[in-house]
Write an enzyme that holds these catalytic residues in place. Structure first.
Site, PDB file in Angstrom:
ATOM      1  N   ASN A 272      61.243  61.184 120.231  1.00  0.00           N
ATOM      2  CA  ASN A 272      61.851  59.883 119.957  1.00  0.00           C
ATOM      3  C   ASN A 272      60.911  58.792 120.457  1.00  0.00           C
ATOM      4  OD1 ASN A 272      63.712  57.980 119.160  1.00  0.00           O
ATOM      5  ND2 ASN A 272      65.219  58.454 120.740  1.00  0.00           N
TER       6      ASN A 272
ATOM      7  N   HIS B 137      55.638  56.126 121.468  1.00  0.00           N
ATOM      8  CA  HIS B 137      56.358  57.252 120.885  1.00  0.00           C
ATOM      9  C   HIS B 137      56.109  58.462 121.770  1.00  0.00           C
ATOM     10  CE1 HIS B 137      58.316  59.576 117.652  1.00  0.00           C
ATOM     11  NE2 HIS B 137      57.552  60.547 118.119  1.00  0.00           N
ATOM     12  N   CYS B 138      57.180  59.090 122.236  1.00  0.00           N
ATOM     13  CA  CYS B 138      57.063  60.217 123.167  1.00  0.00           C
ATOM     14  C   CYS B 138      57.450  61.516 122.464  1.00  0.00           C
ATOM     15  CB  CYS B 138      57.953  59.981 124.390  1.00  0.00           C
ATOM     16  SG  CYS B 138      57.837  61.308 125.614  1.00  0.00           S
ATOM     17  N   ASN B 139      56.476  62.378 122.243  1.00  0.00           N
ATOM     18  CA  ASN B 139      56.764  63.662 121.600  1.00  0.00           C
ATOM     19  C   ASN B 139      57.598  64.577 122.492  1.00  0.00           C
ATOM     20  OD1 ASN B 139      55.328  63.248 119.125  1.00  0.00           O
ATOM     21  ND2 ASN B 139      53.420  63.486 120.246  1.00  0.00           N
TER      22      ASN B 139
END
Length: 332
Positions: free
Chosen positions: A195, A189-191
C-alpha cells in the site's frame, strides 16, 4: 537511502510492467486460464513482501522464545551448566528477567501485527471528486485557481495538476504509479504493506517501524547470551551453533537498519518532511525546502504526523478526526 540511476530505471520498468499487466487483465470471471494464471502471479508479486515481513516477525519471535526465554523461565534440567546462574537467587533473577523481556517483546510483536494490518487496509487518502479540485475548462470557470489556496506551485506559479488523474493536486499530494492514483501527503509506496503510505495511514506505518526497532533492540541486547552459551557448551552440535550465530548475525544487521530507519522517520516528523520531500527537495537542495514550508514547530509537527492526542501516539487507533481531510497544510 538514495537509489542509483540503474536501480531507478529498474524500479520504473517494473512499475510500468506491473501497471500494464493490471490494465490488460479482465475480471476474474471473464478471464481464461492464462489470464487467471497471470492474475495469480501478479498478486503473488504484490503480496510476497508482505508474507516475507510477517514470516520474519513471527519467525524471529518464535526463535527468541525457544532459545532465550524458555531456558530462563522453563523448569528444565537439561540446560547447559553455564546458563546464566549457579544459585537459587541467580535462577530467580533470570526467571524475572525472562518474564520481563517476554512481556516487552510480545507487546511489541502484537502492535507490529495490528499496525501492519491497519497500514495495509487503510486508504492513504485520495483527492476528493469535488468541483474545487477539477481542472477548469477555462480561466473564467468558477472553480479557477483563485478558489484554491495552496503552498506548493509549479515553477511558473500555476497550481500543480495530475495528467493521469485529471485533478488538481493538493499540497504534498503525489501520483503513485503502482497504485495508479494520487495519494494525499504521500510519503512513499511501501511494498512491505502492499500500500502507499500517506495522510491516513502514516502513523500505522511508523508504528511498525517503531515497535520493530524496539523489539530488535531487545533481541540484540539479550540474545548474545544464548550465542555465548551455545558456543561454549560442549554438547552443542555444529548445526545448532551455526543456526544460532546466523540468526543473531541476521537480526543484528536487520536491527541496525530498522533502528536507523526509525530514527530517520522521527527526524522527518520533527522537521515536517515526507520521505518524498526529503529525498526529492531537501536532499536536492531546493531552496524552498531548506526548511520545510509546512514546519509548525517540533511538537505541532508530531501532532500532525501522529494525531492530535499524544497519549494515542503509540497505539494504532484514534488517529484522524473527521474534520481532518489532508487537503491543506498551514505554516508555523
Amino acid at each position: 537511502m538514495a537509489e542509483t540511476p540503474s536501480s531507478q530505471h529498474l524500479t520504473r520498468a517494473f512499475e510500468d510492467s506491473e501497471q500494464e499487466l493490471k490494465n490488460n487483465l479482465p475480471p476474474w470471471s471473464e478471464a481464461d486460464f492464462k489470464q487467471r494464471l497471470l492474475t495469480v502471479f501478479l498478486y503473488i508479486a504484490i503480496y510476497l513482501p508482505v508474507v516475507v515481513l510477517l514470516g520474519l516477525v513471527i519467525g524471529g519471535y518464535i526463535i527468541y522464545l525457544i532459545f532465550y526465554i524458555y531456558p530462563l523461565v522453563g523448569d528444565t534440567d537439561d540446560r547447559p551448566e553455564l546458563y546464566y546462574w549457579h544459585s537459587d537467587s541467580e535462577k530467580t533473577n533470570a526467571e524475572t528477567r525472562g518474564w520481563i523481556f517476554f512481556t516487552l517483546v510480545t507487546w511489541c510483536i502484537f502492535w507490529i501485527l495490528v499496525s501492519h494490518y491497519r497500514a495495509l487496509k487503510t486508504d492513504p487518502g485520495q483527492i476528493p471528486r469535488e468541483r474545487e479540485w477539477d481542472i477548469p475548462d477555462d480561466e473564467n470557470d468558477e472553480s479557477s485557481s483563485e478558489s484554491v489556496v495552496l503552498i506548493e506551485k509549479r515553477k511558473d506559479g500555476s497550481i500543480r495538476t495530475c495528467a493521469r488523474c485529471t485533478m488538481r493536486k493538493p499540497d504534498r499530494t503525489h501520483h503513485c504509479k503502482q497504485c495508479e492514483r494520487c495519494n494525499l501527503k504521500m510519503d512513499h509506496h511501501c511494498n512491505w504493506v502492499a500500500n502507499c503510505v500517506g495522510y491516513f495511514n502514516y502513523k500505522y506505518f511508523f508504528l511498525i517501524v517503531f515497535y520493530g526497532a524496539v523489539a530488535l533492540a531487545i533481541f540484540i541486547s539479550t540474545f548474545w547470551e544464548t550465542v555465548v552459551v551455545v558456543l561454549n557448551d560442549s554438547e552443542s552440535s555444529a548445526a545448532l551453533c551455526f543456526f544460532v550465530v546466523l540468526c543473531y548475525s541476521l537480526i543484528l544487521m536487520l536491527g541496525i537498519a530498522v533502528i536507523g530507519f526509525c530514527i530517520f522517520h522521527i527526524r522527518l516528523m520533527i522537521q515536517n518532511y515526507t520521505t518524498i520531500e526529503y529525498c526529492e527537495k531537501k536532499k536536492q537542495k531546493v531552496q524552498e525546502y531548506k526548511v520545510s514550508p509546512f514546519d509548525k514547530g517540533a511538537w505541532n509537527n508530531l501532532k500532525e504526523a501522529l494525531g492530535k492526542n499524544w497519549y494515542w501516539w503509540l497505539v494504532p487507533f484514534n488517529y484522524r478526526d473527521p474534520d481532518e481531510k489532508g487537503l491543506h497544510f498551514g505554516r508555523k
